[in-house]
Motif scaffolding. Structure first.
Motif, PDB file in Angstrom:
ATOM      1  N   GLU A  97       0.905  -1.259   0.084  1.00 26.65           N
ATOM      2  CA  GLU A  97      -0.056   0.026  -0.057  1.00 26.65           C
ATOM      3  C   GLU A  97       0.823   1.325   0.063  1.00 26.65           C
ATOM      4  OE1 GLU A  97      -3.961  -1.385   2.469  1.00 26.65           O
ATOM      5  OE2 GLU A  97      -2.187  -1.199   3.510  1.00 26.65           O
ATOM      6  N   ASN A  98       2.098   1.119   0.501  1.00 30.72           N
ATOM      7  CA  ASN A  98       3.121   2.278   0.828  1.00 30.72           C
ATOM      8  C   ASN A  98       3.390   2.546  -0.984  1.00 30.72           C
ATOM      9  OD1 ASN A  98       4.155   3.900   3.150  1.00 30.72           O
ATOM     10  ND2 ASN A  98       3.651   1.722   3.913  1.00 30.72           N
ATOM     11  N   VAL A  99       3.788   1.482  -1.462  1.00 36.01           N
ATOM     12  CA  VAL A  99       4.552   1.563  -2.647  1.00 36.01           C
ATOM     13  C   VAL A  99       3.314   2.015  -3.647  1.00 36.01           C
ATOM     14  CG1 VAL A  99       5.305   0.438  -4.858  1.00 36.01           C
ATOM     15  CG2 VAL A  99       6.255  -0.086  -2.357  1.00 36.01           C
ATOM     16  N   GLY A 100       2.066   1.675  -3.524  1.00 28.91           N
ATOM     17  CA  GLY A 100       1.000   1.918  -4.438  1.00 28.91           C
ATOM     18  C   GLY A 100       0.167   3.066  -4.111  1.00 28.91           C
ATOM     19  N   LYS A 116      -0.670  -5.361  -8.778  1.00 30.51           N
ATOM     20  CA  LYS A 116       0.444  -5.893  -9.401  1.00 30.51           C
ATOM     21  C   LYS A 116       1.479  -4.890  -9.738  1.00 30.51           C
ATOM     22  CE  LYS A 116      -0.698  -7.794 -13.682  1.00 30.51           C
ATOM     23  NZ  LYS A 116      -1.332  -7.928 -14.965  1.00 30.51           N
ATOM     24  N   LYS A 117       1.089  -3.602  -9.866  1.00 34.91           N
ATOM     25  CA  LYS A 117       2.249  -2.804 -10.205  1.00 34.91           C
ATOM     26  C   LYS A 117       3.031  -2.590  -9.036  1.00 34.91           C
ATOM     27  CE  LYS A 117      -0.167   0.060 -13.553  1.00 34.91           C
ATOM     28  NZ  LYS A 117       0.735   0.203 -14.728  1.00 34.91           N
ATOM     29  N   ALA A 118       2.768  -2.720  -7.737  1.00 38.76           N
ATOM     30  CA  ALA A 118       3.450  -2.470  -6.524  1.00 38.76           C
ATOM     31  C   ALA A 118       4.516  -3.597  -6.589  1.00 38.76           C
ATOM     32  CB  ALA A 118       2.581  -2.261  -5.297  1.00 38.76           C
ATOM     33  N   ARG A 146      14.253   1.805   2.954  1.00 41.51           N
ATOM     34  CA  ARG A 146      14.735   2.816   2.102  1.00 41.51           C
ATOM     35  C   ARG A 146      14.448   2.277   0.679  1.00 41.51           C
ATOM     36  NH1 ARG A 146      18.680   5.824   5.041  1.00 41.51           N
ATOM     37  NH2 ARG A 146      17.826   4.823   6.746  1.00 41.51           N
ATOM     38  N   ARG A 147      14.688   1.080   0.616  1.00 46.71           N
ATOM     39  CA  ARG A 147      14.262   0.771  -0.991  1.00 46.71           C
ATOM     40  C   ARG A 147      12.643   0.619  -1.249  1.00 46.71           C
ATOM     41  NH1 ARG A 147      17.585  -4.687  -1.807  1.00 46.71           N
ATOM     42  NH2 ARG A 147      17.902  -4.914   0.168  1.00 46.71           N
ATOM     43  N   VAL A 148      12.073   0.479  -0.401  1.00 50.46           N
ATOM     44  CA  VAL A 148      10.399   0.615  -0.492  1.00 50.46           C
ATOM     45  C   VAL A 148      10.314   2.099  -0.739  1.00 50.46           C
ATOM     46  CG1 VAL A 148       8.129   0.584   0.927  1.00 50.46           C
ATOM     47  CG2 VAL A 148       9.862  -1.244   0.978  1.00 50.46           C
ATOM     48  N   ALA A 149      10.770   2.826   0.066  1.00 47.95           N
ATOM     49  CA  ALA A 149      10.459   4.447  -0.226  1.00 47.95           C
ATOM     50  C   ALA A 149      10.974   4.730  -1.494  1.00 47.95           C
ATOM     51  CB  ALA A 149      11.313   5.144   0.920  1.00 47.95           C
ATOM     52  N   ILE A 150      11.979   4.241  -1.956  1.00 44.42           N
ATOM     53  CA  ILE A 150      12.491   4.686  -3.339  1.00 44.42           C
ATOM     54  C   ILE A 150      11.526   4.146  -4.238  1.00 44.42           C
ATOM     55  CG2 ILE A 150      14.371   4.121  -5.134  1.00 44.42           C
ATOM     56  CD1 ILE A 150      16.615   4.345  -3.001  1.00 44.42           C
ATOM     57  N   GLY A 151      11.124   2.717  -4.059  1.00 48.98           N
ATOM     58  CA  GLY A 151       9.822   2.315  -5.081  1.00 48.98           C
ATOM     59  C   GLY A 151       8.700   3.047  -5.032  1.00 48.98           C
ATOM     60  N   ARG A 152       8.267   3.875  -3.944  1.00 40.32           N
ATOM     61  CA  ARG A 152       7.150   4.309  -3.847  1.00 40.32           C
ATOM     62  C   ARG A 152       7.351   5.714  -4.607  1.00 40.32           C
ATOM     63  NH1 ARG A 152       5.041   6.864   1.929  1.00 40.32           N
ATOM     64  NH2 ARG A 152       6.836   7.852   1.567  1.00 40.32           N
ATOM     65  N   SER A 153       8.372   6.547  -4.572  1.00 38.64           N
ATOM     66  CA  SER A 153       8.534   7.760  -5.395  1.00 38.64           C
ATOM     67  C   SER A 153       8.590   7.345  -6.812  1.00 38.64           C
ATOM     68  CB  SER A 153       9.767   8.398  -4.938  1.00 38.64           C
ATOM     69  OG  SER A 153      10.824   7.806  -4.911  1.00 38.64           O
TER      70      SER A 153
END
Ligand code: ADP
Ligand code: MG
Length: 259
Positions: A97-100, A116-118, A146-153
């Protein structure tokens, strides 16, 4: 992509940045270093248009961000991915949910499509989606967060520029390496203009070709690693002194890698 021209900035009476100029090309990667309190994070806030300089100009993708209305500023910010020091994930939302988050909030995509995109994005940033997508951020290591945060942006904005504020602070050496590799991969594969702000110079040396040192709000250095090593500027020498030993080791390793 990013142009900073003769910028001076003060919080109230306290001058923070003094007539600084530099620009970052659309696929360039720059490390901005300097002691704590020297004004590095302030530069990122100015690029995002969160503050405006008292004099000078900041242009992002050809537009002077401080001349724009709030709505237009937001459009520009969509071109810039920002990763804050602490990752700044939403604690109560799962990893996917964070990433998407942006897609869930701002598009008509179904939950399944966003999921799916996340999952794809988690794979892209080097995480095992099956393993972690339903976990909460606090259940992950600092490097994974940190990698989740990068994925989210990346999934929110398809950015043309990425700004990272101290992306490796608090991480163990392996996580540091993983995060820096990801930053380099994004810069290379997607041609994203990249600014990495850090006070841990030895971490950042490995992947950028250009280094800027800010000392007390002024640019003390702007150049290559070799030029940095040979700089006779007193502020630069003083800043590098505590790192000199490890710096030389990294340099040796880097030259070895280059050859
Ligand atoms: N919102 C603010 N109001 C007043 N002073 C601030 C504010 N934010 C930062 N500063 C001051 O500006 C200086 C530069 O801060 P910063 O850009 O965060 O430095 P760095 O990121 O290099 O550690 C510091 O002296 C800090 O105390
Ligand atoms: Mg800072």
């Amino acid at each position: 992509m990013i142009e900073i021209k003769n910028v001076s900035f003060a919080y109230g009476e306290q001058p923070i940045l003094k007539n600084i100029s530099f620009s970052v090309g659309s696929s360039e990667s720059v490390v901005v270093m300097g002691p704590s309190g020297s004004g590095k994070s302030t530069i990122l806030r100015l690029i995002l248009g969160l503050e405006c300089p008292q004099s000078g100009e900041i242009c992002v993708d050809g537009q002077n961000i401080c001349h724009l209305k709030e709505k237009q500023k937001q459009d520009i910010r969509k071109k810039i991915g920002m990763v804050f020091q602490d990752g700044a994930l939403f604690d109560s939302m799962s990893v996917w949910e964070n990433v998407g988050f942006y897609l869930l909030e701002h598009t008509d995509l179904s939950i399944d499509e966003v999921g799916k995109k996340a999952v794809e994005m988690l794979g892209f940033v080097g995480l095992d989606a099956n393993e972690i997508m339903d976990k909460l951020p606090e259940q992950l290591s600092g490097g994974m967060q940190r990698r989740v945060a990068i994925g989210r942006s990346l999934l929110s904005t398809a950015p043309k520029a990425m700004l990272y504020d101290e992306p490796t602070t608090g991480l163990d050496p392996q996580s540091t390496e993983n995060v820096l590799e990801l930053i380099a991969k994004l810069n290379n594969e997607r041609q994203i203009a990249t600014i990495v702000v850090t006070h841990q110079i030895t971490d950042a040396i490995g992947f950028a070709k250009r280094f800027i040192v800010i000392v007390e709000g002024e640019i003390a250095f702007d150049g290559t690693l070799e030029e940095l090593r040979d700089s006779k500027n007193l502020d630069v020498l003083q800043f590098l002194a505590p790192f000199r030993l490890s710096f030389n080791e990294v340099l040796k390793k880097e030259f070895f890698n280059y050859t």
